[in-house]
Design an enzyme around this catalytic site. Structure first.
Site, PDB file in Angstrom:
ATOM      1  N   GLY B  54       0.867  -1.175   0.000  1.00  0.00           N
ATOM      2  CA  GLY B  54       0.000   0.000   0.000  1.00  0.00           C
ATOM      3  C   GLY B  54       0.905   1.226   0.000  1.00  0.00           C
ATOM      4  N   GLN B 201      -6.240 -10.016  -2.194  1.00  0.00           N
ATOM      5  CA  GLN B 201      -6.126  -9.041  -1.114  1.00  0.00           C
ATOM      6  C   GLN B 201      -7.471  -8.745  -0.463  1.00  0.00           C
ATOM      7  OE1 GLN B 201      -5.022  -8.567  -4.244  1.00  0.00           O
ATOM      8  NE2 GLN B 201      -3.032  -7.564  -4.296  1.00  0.00           N
ATOM      9  N   ASP B 242      -4.299   3.472  -7.644  1.00  0.00           N
ATOM     10  CA  ASP B 242      -2.839   3.589  -7.642  1.00  0.00           C
ATOM     11  C   ASP B 242      -2.351   4.822  -8.388  1.00  0.00           C
ATOM     12  OD1 ASP B 242      -3.521   0.494  -7.549  1.00  0.00           O
ATOM     13  OD2 ASP B 242      -1.625   0.856  -6.518  1.00  0.00           O
ATOM     14  N   ASN B 252      -6.298   1.098 -11.154  1.00  0.00           N
ATOM     15  CA  ASN B 252      -6.459   0.395  -9.877  1.00  0.00           C
ATOM     16  C   ASN B 252      -6.343  -1.102 -10.152  1.00  0.00           C
ATOM     17  OD1 ASN B 252      -6.937   0.447  -7.021  1.00  0.00           O
ATOM     18  ND2 ASN B 252      -9.025  -0.254  -7.381  1.00  0.00           N
ATOM     19  N   LYS B 253      -6.413  -1.881  -9.105  1.00  0.00           N
ATOM     20  CA  LYS B 253      -6.269  -3.334  -9.187  1.00  0.00           C
ATOM     21  C   LYS B 253      -7.103  -3.905 -10.331  1.00  0.00           C
ATOM     22  CE  LYS B 253      -4.250  -4.895  -6.692  1.00  0.00           C
ATOM     23  NZ  LYS B 253      -2.807  -4.956  -6.793  1.00  0.00           N
TER      24      LYS B 253
END
Lengths: 362, 362
Positions: B54, B201, B242, B252-253
C-alpha cells in the site's frame, strides 16, 4: 476431441458391451480416470457427485443409466423407479429429464426381453445426436472466427468463460465447438481462458481440454478480460449458456455479464453458443424470471489443487469468521449480445432472431 | 483501527525507542505477527517482501528506515546510501521516493548527532499526516453513506475491490475510511468484499481488517458484483486507486474496470477514494499512458491458504502445461466514475473537478 492425440468422447459404451465409461471430471485436471458404470446406482452417483456435468452430457449419461437399470431388471416397476431416481439426481438440469423420458417412452411399450437393448440403442442415438448438434454449432460459429482471421491477418484471440467445451457435452462442446472447427481447418486461434471462480471450471476443465487437444491458450483471472479488451487483445468472446429467454437474455456462469459489458464497451463481438434445447420459450425477462442458484459458501472460501508434495488437497482462502456468498449464475441482457450460434445457424439475440430460426415457437 | 477491540496502526514506534513494529501482511489472515525492524536492511526487506504494502504505508515505513540507518551511522555517505537503497526496494511506488526524500532533505543540513532524532520525528510526522489525510477522506466520503442510509432507511451495502483499508495506509485507509467513519457514527453498513484474484487481497486483507474491527461484510468471487448490482443489492461502490490522470482516469487493481461498467449499467454510484499524492498531473489518457505491470504467472497458477491440518500451504490450481497471464492493474475511464473522495473534499472525475479542489495544478 483428442486427449494427447487419441480421440475421446466424454461418455462411451465399453467394448465389453455391459458397461459405460466416463471421464471423472471431479479428478481433472490432476488425474485422468475412466470410471466404469455398470449399475443404475453408479450412474446416479456419477451425476450427483458431478463426475459428469454439463447439461447435454448429464442427459446422455442418464439415458445410459436407464439401460443399465433395465439390464438388471426390465420390469415396468423397475423402469419407473429408475427414471424417477435418475431425474432426481440433479433436478434442475433440463436435459436430464428430457433424455430419461425419451428412453423411458421408447422402451415402455416393448416386451421386457427387448427393453435393455432398445434402451442402449436409444441412449447411443441421444449421444450421437448431441455430437451432431454440437458439431453443427461449431460449423455455424466457424465463419465468425474465419472473419476475424481474414480481417486481422493474424492469430484470432477468443475469450471464453467457464467450460462449455467437449467435456460439458458428448463431444465438440458448444462455445468451444467453433474453436475446434477452426483448429481443424488450420486457422490459428488462441483462447483466453477465464479461470471462472469460484469453481474454476475454466482453469480446471477448459484449460485442460484445450491443452490436451493442442490448442493455444492462456489462463487469466476473471478480472483481466476487460483490460485485455481495452488493449485490442480480444477479437471475439464466445460463451455457453444454461438458459436463454425467448427475448434473448442469457443466464450463464456468474461473471458472464461483466465480460459482456466489457465487450460491448470495447466493440468486441460477444456471441453465445447453444443447442436450441437451452431456450426457455416461456421466459421473457431473464433478470426477473430466471432463478439464480445460490451455492455453498465453501466453494468461495476453500479451493482444491495440487500441493507441492503432489497430492490433491483443499485449502481455506477466506478467514474463518468472514462469511461468503456464492450466486452461481448471472443474466446478460440481450442488448449486450452480438448474437446466438445454434445448431440451425446464427441469429440475433432477440425474439425475432430466435423465432426466425425456430418458427415452431412463433 | 481496531484488532479485536485494541487500536492499532499498521506501523508504529516501539516503546523501546530503538525500533519500529509492523504487521507482517504476508502472514495475514492466518497469523498476526508484529516483526520488529531495528536496521535499514530489515526495513528494506519488509518493503521488498511485501510484509508492508500500500503506497502510503510503504512511504511511512521507508521514512522510519532512514531513521534506523542513521542510528547506526549518521554520516553523509550512510544517509545517501540508505535513501538510495530504500527507494530501490520497490521503485514503482510514488510515495516511497517522496517520503524518503522528505526525511533525507530534512536531516541532511543538520549536524550528525542530531540527524537520527530528527529523522525519527519527521517519520512520525509523515505517519501522522497520513492518518490525518485518510481520516479526512473518511469524513468527506461519509455523506455518501449517510445519504444512502437516509434514502433507503436500511443497512447500506457497499462493494469494494482489493484492499484500500487501514492496512494499506498508516490508519483508516482510503476506500474503507468512509466506512469506518460511518461505523463510528452508528450507521449500519455491510461491505461486499471482492476476493480480488489473483492475489486475493480482498479475501485475505479487507475481510480480515473488517472482521477484526467488527464491520459486517461478505466475501464474494470477483464475478459476482454485477449480479448483485442488477438485483439492487449494492448501494455504493468505493475503491482506492494507484494512479489518477488529471482528466480523471483511474488505474487500480485488475477488475476495477469491470465493476465500474456494472455500476454504470445499474445506476449504482461508483466513487474512488484517494489522497491527492496519487494524482499524476502530467497524464491525460489513462488507457494509453499508464503502464500496466505484468506480474508473475505463478500468482494466477498457485494460491496460498490454510490446509486442513492447520498449516499454511501453497497449491497449484492451473494445469502445469497451461500458461497464465497476469496484468495487475486496469484503467477505468473517468466517464464511468461518479466522483473522487480526497482529503480536501469530493469532486467530479474530470480535470475541472480535480483542478477545482487543487487549483495549484490549474
Amino acid at each position: 476431441m483428442k486427449i494427447d492425440g487419441t480421440p475421446y468422447r466424454s461418455v462411451w459404451l465399453d467394448p465389453d458391451g455391459t458397461s459405460v465409461r466416463i471421464i471423472d471430471q471431479t479428478r481433472l485436471p490432476w488425474a485422468l480416470e475412466f470410471p466404469r458404470l455398470t449399475t443404475l446406482d453408479q450412474s446416479i452417483h456419477a451425476i450427483r457427485a458431478m463426475q459428469v456435468r454439463g447439461a447435454p452430457l448429464i442427459g446422455a449419461v442418464a439415458a445410459f443409466g436407464v439401460w443399465l437399470a433395465l439390464r438388471a431388471d426390465p420390469s415396468d416397476a423397475a423402469l419407473t423407479r429408475a427414471a424417477a431416481a435418475l431425474i432426481a439426481a440433479r433436478p434442475t438440469a433440463v436435459n436430464l429429464a428430457w433424455a430419461v423420458r425419451r428412453v423411458h417412452d421408447h422402451v415402455a411399450p416393448l416386451p421386457m426381453y427387448d427393453r435393455a437393448d432398445a434402451a442402449r440403442a436409444e441412449a447411443m442415438t441421444i449421444a450421437d445426436e448431441d455430437v451432431a448438434q454440437c458439431r453443427a454449432i461449431g460449423e455455424h460459429g466457424l465463419p465468425l472466427i474465419e472473419g476475424c482471421a481474414r480481417e486481422n491477418g493474424r492469430i484470432v484471440n477468443i475469450l471464453t468463460h467457464c467450460n462449455a467445451g467437449w467435456l460439458a457435452t458428448v463431444d465438440w462442446g458448444t462455445a468451444l465447438a467453433p474453436i475446434y472447427c477452426a483448429h481443424e481447418r488450420g486457422i490459428a486461434v488462441h483462447v483466453w481462458v477465464d479461470e471462472t471462480r469460484p469453481r474454476n471450471q475454466g482453469a480446471s476443465l477448459t484449460a485442460w481440454e484445450l491443452a490436451r487437444h493442442g490448442i493455444s491458450h492462456t489462463v487469466i483471472a476473471d478480472n483481466a478480460g476487460g483490460h485485455l479488451m481495452q488493449h485490442g487483445r480480444v477479437d471475439l468472446v464466445i460463451t455457453g449458456t444454461d438458459r436463454v429467454t425467448r427475448t434473448g437474455d442469457v443466464a450463464n456462469k456468474i461473471g458472464t455479464y461483466l465480460k459482456a459489458l466489457a465487450a460491448y464497451d470495447n466493440d468486441v463481438p460477444f456471441w453465445v453458443a447453444l443447442p436450441s434445447t437451452t431456450i426457455d420459450w416461456q421466459a421473457r425477462d431473464g433478470i426477473r424470471e430466471i432463478p439464480i442458484e445460490e451455492r455453498p459458501a465453501a466453494e468461495v472460501t476453500t479451493i482444491t489443487g495440487r500441493g507441492m508434495d503432489g497430492d490433491v488437497t483443499t485449502i481455506r482462502i477466506v478467514p474463518k469468521d468472514s462469511p461468503a456468498a456464492n450466486p452461481a449464475f448471472d443474466v446478460t441482457p440481450a442488448r449486450l449480445i452480438s448474437g446466438f450460434i445454434t445448431e440451425r445457424g446464427r441469429c440475433a439475440a432477440s425474439e425475432d432472431g430466435l423465432v426466425g430460426l425456430f418458427p415452431d415457437h412463433a
